[in-house]
Design an enzyme around this catalytic site. Structure first.
Site, short mmCIF file in Angstrom:
data_model
loop_
_atom_site.label_atom_id
_atom_site.label_comp_id
_atom_site.label_asym_id
_atom_site.label_seq_id
_atom_site.Cartn_x
_atom_site.Cartn_y
_atom_site.Cartn_z
N ARG A 1 36.73 32.51 37.63
CA ARG A 1 36.90 32.53 35.37
C ARG A 1 37.35 33.58 35.06
NH1 ARG A 1 35.10 29.76 33.39
NH2 ARG A 1 35.73 27.77 32.49
N CYS B 1 36.74 46.54 43.91
CA CYS B 1 37.51 46.98 43.79
C CYS B 1 38.62 46.95 43.30
CB CYS B 1 38.12 48.27 44.99
SG CYS B 1 38.12 49.91 45.26
#
Length: 421
Positions: free
Chosen positions: A314, A346
């Site tokens: 979110r 990453c």
């Protein structure tokens, strides 16, 4: 209100120490409070008292079968948007007559599944869908009860990605075309018109958009009845917001929404359905995560957690705010410093908060993301080959894992290497 409170300096889920769950289950993990889910459902029941109604939980917000059984046993119906959600609702013991099938992209297979297993109604969202549903139902010798989702062209004044009631949104049919499509529905085999559906968006913090939409639905009800259609049910959707951040303006209460429904459509003699999801489940869950590192460079600080954007998307997807609190209550007067809270994925987007003011935390400490019961675990992925997060349900002083954490071997076992490689 929720049941995640500090007691004697420890953050509890009802009567269970969250630190105990973190130790037993590992982090990251989601924890849900049965008492909070029950209370939030009952608040909606109270709001619609005196009206013929059904509260259908919007499963897309939280679809664990144990949670669905808890709500279903309280009397809730379910609002589903896929064959998988339909199967989950049935697995939780919810009967077909309490399942509403929504969604813009229903397949013939999903239609047949619901017709065969039982369904309260299909909320039809387009003319092509209506024709396909007629073909499927007639081919099965069945009758599909339908409402047509009308798009009232109301700006819900919410986030761009969760607004659904404007003419440019993909959902529903324009309200000024509804009468023609209802006439088509009445002429098609295997179709029974029973009502009208409307849903204008999620996380609404004002009643004004609801009022605009409901008044337009009331007008349409009168028009359709005058043309001979049976309109006995109004599906008014969900969307009432919750306070994700302490500094947000408090959204209206379910009681306020209930009063609005009675004022705008209560004299039509229709059964009322509403489909809350976020407001039932949002504040009923937390995400627990352990601090891996405190990284400091020059005048910048990062708190690196073992939870990531694949576990709670979110903030990355919507820019959403979640309160982040330690499981051990900070001492009065503790120094608060700004820190970026990030995960190990990453991606620079794997950031939960920037310059969030938090008490001193170190590697090994565990924090809780509040208001993580809705659109959280259901949106999780295995990005970076990270196993899905387990889920835990608490009731009083009991807790149980209701979805186990897969192992890396479980993930690898789903892949196959063809013989020719």
């Amino acid at each position: 209100m929720d049941h995640f409170l500090y007691r004697d300096g420890r953050l509890m889920a009802e009567d269970v120490d969250l630190a105990q769950i973190a130790q037993e289950v590992g982090t990251p993990c989601y924890v849900y409070s049965a008492a909070t889910l029950t209370r939030h459902y009952q608040v909606f029941e109270d709001a619609l008292a005196g009206m013929d109604h059904l509260i259908c939980f919007a499963m897309k917000s939280l679809s664990n079968v144990a949670v669905l059984k808890l709500l279903g046993d309280l009397g809730a119906g379910m609002d589903v948007v896929s064959g998988g959600e339909y199967a989950r609702a049935r697995a939780a013991g919810v009967p077909g007559e309490r399942i509403v099938f929504s969604g813009v992209g229903k397949t013939a297979e999903e239609m047949a599944l619901a017709l065969d297993g039982g369904v309260r109604q299909f909320n039809v969202e387009s003319e092509p869908e209506l024709r396909l549903l007629s073909e499927v139902a007639a081919g099965m010798g069945a009758t599909a009860p339908i409402t047509l989702r009308v798009n009232p062209d109301v700006d819900a004044q919410t986030h761009e990605k969760i607004a659904t009631g404007r003419k440019t949104d993909k959902f529903g049919v324009p309200i000024d075309r509804a009468r023609d499509i209802y006439a088509l529905a009445a002429s098609l085999p295997g179709i029974e018109v029973i009502g009208i559906d409307v849903h204008i968006g999620s996380q609404l913090t004002s009643l004004e958009p609801f009022e605009q939409a409901y008044l337009r639905v009331a007008d349409l009800t009168h028009q359709l009845r005058a043309e001979g259609h049976t309109i006995k049910r109004l599906d008014l959707g969900g969307g009432l917001g919750i306070p994700y951040a302490r500094d947000n303006n408090a959204p209206p209460l379910p009681a306020d929404l209930g009063a609005l429904i009675k004022r705008t459509v209560g004299d039509l003699g229709c059964e009322i359905e509403i489909e809350p999801g976020r407001l039932i489940s949002g504040n009923a869950g937390v995400l627990l995560s352990k601090v891996l590192y405190l990284k400091e460079e020059s005048d910048h600080r990062w708190l690196i957690l073992d939870a990531a954007m694949n576990d709670l998307v979110r903030p990355a997807m919507y820019g959403a705010h979640h309160d982040i609190v330690p499981l051990v209550e900070p001492a009065a007067g503790s120094e608060m410093t700004p820190v970026d809270v990030v995960g190990p994925v990453c991606e620079s987007g794997d950031t939960f908060a920037k310059a969030r003011t938090l008490p001193p935390l170190k590697a090994g400490d565990v924090v809780a993301f509040r208001s993580a019961g809705a659109y959280a675990a259901v949106m999780a992925s295995e990005y970076n080959s990270r196993p899905l997060v387990p889920e835990v349900l608490v009731s009083g002083d009991h807790h149980a894992v209701i979805r186990a954490r897969p192992t890396i071997d479980d993930m690898l076992a789903r892949d196959t290497i063809p013989e020719w490689l």
